[in-house]
Design a protein around this motif. Structure first.
Motif: not given
Length: 768
Positions: A324-329, A365-373, A431-444
């Motif tokens: 790690q340094n002041q800008n990232g890894v 939109g189910g599995a989106v990644i963002h990165y900056e190198t 920079a790095f980030k992810t966004r993931t959509l998943v199926a969920v059963a309301p009964m739980s």
């Protein structure tokens, strides 16, 4: 300074020991725990102290309830397989037959696999003998579930929502009903529901009580001893900067779409018409006791670590030759290095269905990644726990959003790898980030009701440990992937054979966790073919060294023509390092019997970090159609009480692990949920920085609020302890500190504020 140093030691200890939130779980008294911790399930007041018939009836009432139960809709493939378009493969081996997967992720199905989940639930809560059966070759259109207690078999049909109680109060077996079909004509104990599906229902697979009686009178019958399996758990980990928000109702086409497997999916298809009724997606065919108030939910998991803070060391899966340094890894030394991040969820990954519902080609939109190198970088991903990699991008100074929805649809996770080359400090990730959509059963989901609500928060996996899970995606239909993942194989292997994939020998797979971790426990299983008059013994063994396998499960099929059975087991291991080898043995000198689907879950523990951090739990709901929210900080075994009045509609519940290096709230913004927070200005700064601690409230016991503020460099070395300032009045909620910097190098520093035990951390940039 001595007191300041003592504070520093405490704060660093907390920072180093805590970070991830292991298997966070929110419950209310209105729902039972379906996560795979079945002792927790049984602690719900509905089941406390019950055994035998009383427990079976209570479980039946729960799982057929119109709120807490599942509903009849369509068959559900539990996850991705390469045999999407092979109906027989999906029907026999990939339908959801695991109760944890069914009740938490999907929440609906058809009888020939959902009654398997029902018997799986019964087995999980202590009934050692369960079975399902059907009529005709392969079981026809329905399975009839039975459970053994009090010296006999008893038929309770959770999918078609009914069972019979004789005049003496006992529940007959299916064979007794076949011998006396008139038992279905009366309901002396007012069992409810009591086979409520209508005659001539809107779907062929909906059987009414008269249909069931006709089958009992006229159809042959065969048993399937154990068509369910029980390897899945809802164990997962939240890293710093990660949160999961689960919704009671899906929107905008964000849902699991198993119906695409129907070749007849079109505007004239009955399932197409059902899905297109609002809200869009799966739902019960009929209402009342035959249906459910639930449709389908979904979840959003976001992860955005601050790479210059402890978020990185807390969240990285593996790395090599980076610092790690002041800008990232960045590269630590000349040459090459890499960073690997992992996305894992016990909820199956979905996407937003757009114009085409019969294809995944336009899903997004189910599995989106963002990165900056910076510098020379190659980005790749893996869907088999790092055994193989697929390249995404190569170049210098990349800044991209990548949508991997089509690659990840139906899976439970993936790895992303950043490979760097060049001189030290020249190439790295900023920079790095992810966004993931998943199926969920309301009964739980842990719903709120009008009146009193006791919300409990706990951490720890299904066995009580702080572990992370590996779900190895073994797909025997995919020969290329199987041969790539297998450590060794002696068995005859025919991937396209429906009921003869693996026979006469064994195959070994390996689950590998990161260095510095140890395998703690496992769940393994297999779908098998047996009972064709061809003697066979199936076994599963485990080892930490690919030798001296310990047999942990054995299955010998009964005679007859049944098939599509399953067997599984779970257990702890000791003295294993970060490798688990599993050997699946498919007999010898057999012609008809075989293994056709394999399951492997491994749970690993960090050797140096096992305590669980606290989290922020937030509820969003409507009260009389007006949206409201509340939040609370929660650690293991936290109990939070909330009284509500009016008409309540649950919308979403969120669990968040706060970033340890979050960017400061900008001047004028409102702090989240009105709690304490930090504002720094200017930031970056040249010589002086004002650190404003906001929203500090006096303690209810009228004692002085204790505030301790310390500043560290990026390596965790303490730089300064700032004194507690005087306030103009006890009611003041804002305090200002001024840091005058001299003789320090420019770079990233961390401000940590301890307010009555709550620790807040912000990044501070000294420009010099």
């Amino acid at each position: 300074m001595k007191s300041c140093a003592a504070i520093f030691v405490l704060m660093i200890a907390v920072s180093m020991a805590f970070g991830k939130v292991y298997s966070p779980k929110v419950l209310t008294e209105h729902v039972a725990d379906l996560s795979g911790d079945w002792q927790s399930f049984l602690s719900n007041p509905r089941f406390t102290g019950k055994t035998g018939q009383a427990l079976a009836e209570a479980a039946f009432q729960y799982i057929t309830d119109t709120i807490t139960g599942y509903y009849h809709c369509t068959e559900v493939r539990g996850e991705y397989s390469s045999s999407w378009n092979q109906w027989s493969e999906g029907f026999n081996f990939w339908l959801t037959r695991d109760p944890v997967l069914a009740f938490n992720v999907h929440g609906y199905g058809l009888c020939y696999h959902m009654n398997a989940t029902w018997t799986g639930l019964l087995r999980a809560i202590g009934f050692d003998q369960v079975r399902t059966g059907g009529w005709g070759s392969g079981g026809g259109l329905h399975t009839f579930p039975e459970v053994y207690f009090n010296g006999g078999w008893h038929y309770l049909d959770a999918q078609f929502r009914g069972y019979v109680k004789k005049t003496d109060g006992t529940i007959p077996s299916w064979q007794q009903i076949k011998a006396q079909p008139a038992l279905l004509d009366s309901n002396p104990y007012n069992v409810s529901p009591f086979f409520p599906f209508p005659n001539n229902g809107p779907r062929q697979e909906m059987m009414s009580r008269s249909d069931i009686k006709n089958v009992a009178q006229n159809e042959p019958y065969e048993y399937w001893p154990s068509a369910h399996y029980g390897c899945h758990t809802m164990d997962y980990t939240l890293r710093k900067g990660e949160k999961i928000r689960r919704y009671w109702q899906s929107d905008s086409g964000r849902l699991w779409m198993p119906a695409e497997t129907y070749s007849g999916w079109s505007s004239g298809n009955e399932l197409y018409a059902l899905y297109n009724q609002q809200p869009f997606g799966p739902k019960p065919w009929v209402g009342g006791l035959s249906g459910s108030v639930n449709t389908t939910g979904f979840g959003v998991i976001t992860y955005e670590p601050v790479l210059v803070s402890a978020d990185y060391t807390d969240g990285v899966y593996k790395d090599s030759n980076v610092v790690q340094n002041q800008n990232g890894v960045f590269l630590a030394a000349n040459g090459s290095g890499y960073i690997i991040f992992r996305t894992y969820t016990p909820y199956v990954i979905i996407a937003c269905a757009n114009s085409s519902l019969s294809s995944k080609s336009d899903d997004t939109g189910g599995a989106v990644i963002h990165y900056e190198t910076q510098g020379q970088t190659t980005v790749s991903y893996s869907v088999d726990n790092g055994i193989s990699w697929t390249s995404l991008a190569t170049g210098s100074n990349l800044a991209e959003n990548r949508d991997l929805s089509q690659q990840m649809y139906g899976r439970f996770g993936y790895l992303v790898k950043f490979s760097f080359s060049g001189n030290a400090g020249a190439s790295g990730l900023t920079a790095f980030k992810t966004r993931t959509l998943v199926a969920v059963a309301p009964m739980s989901l842990p719903r709120l009701n009008t009146g009193s609500n006791t919300i409990t928060f706990s951490t720890g996996d299904a066995r009580g440990y702080n572990t992370e899970a590996i779900n190895l995606p073994i797909d025997l239909y995919d020969m290329t992937a199987t041969n790539r993942m297998a450590v060794s194989r002696t068995a005859t292997y025919n991937p396209t054979s429906l009921n003869g994939k693996l026979k006469n020998g064994d195959i070994v797979f390996k689950a590998l966790s990161p260095e510095g971790t140890s395998i703690k426990w496992y769940s393994v299983g297999a779908f098998i073919t047996g009972g064709f008059g061809d003697p066979c013994t199936y076994t599963i063994g485990v080892s930490g060294t690919n030798g001296n396998f310990q047999t942990v499960a054995t299955y010998v099929p009964n005679s007859g023509t049944h098939w599509n059975d399953a067997f599984y087991t779970t257990g702890n291991v000791s003295s294993y390092e970060n490798e688990l080898y599993v050997r699946y043995y498919a007999g010898s000198n057999v012609s008809s019997n075989s293994m056709n689907r394999l399951l492997l879950y491994a749970h690993y523990q960090n050797n140096t970090q096992s305590n669980s951090d606290s989290a922020i739990v937030t509820y969003c709901y409507d009260v009389n159609s007006v949206e409201e929210q509340f939040s609370f900080r929660a650690g293991d075994n936290t109990v939070y009480n909330k009284n509500l009045s009016g008409s309540i509609k649950n919308k979403w519940v969120e669990i968040a692990c706060l970033s340890g290096g979050s960017a400061p709230i900008q001047k004028g913004e409102k702090a989240p949920s009105g709690g304490p927070d930090i504002d720094i200005f200017p930031n970056p700064f040249n010589s002086n920085a004002v650190i404003l601690v906001q929203n500090v409230r006096e303690q209810t016991n009228h004692k002085d609020t204790q505030i301790e503020l310390s500043i560290f460099d990026i390596q965790g070395k303490i730089i300064r302890c700032l004194p507690h300032p005087a306030r103009n009045s006890r009611s003041s909620s804002r305090m200002a500190y001024t840091w005058n910097v001299s003789m320090l190098p420019s770079g990233i520093y961390l401000v940590k504020v301890n307010i009555n035990g709550d620790i807040l951390t912000r990044k501070l940039v000294f420009a010099g």
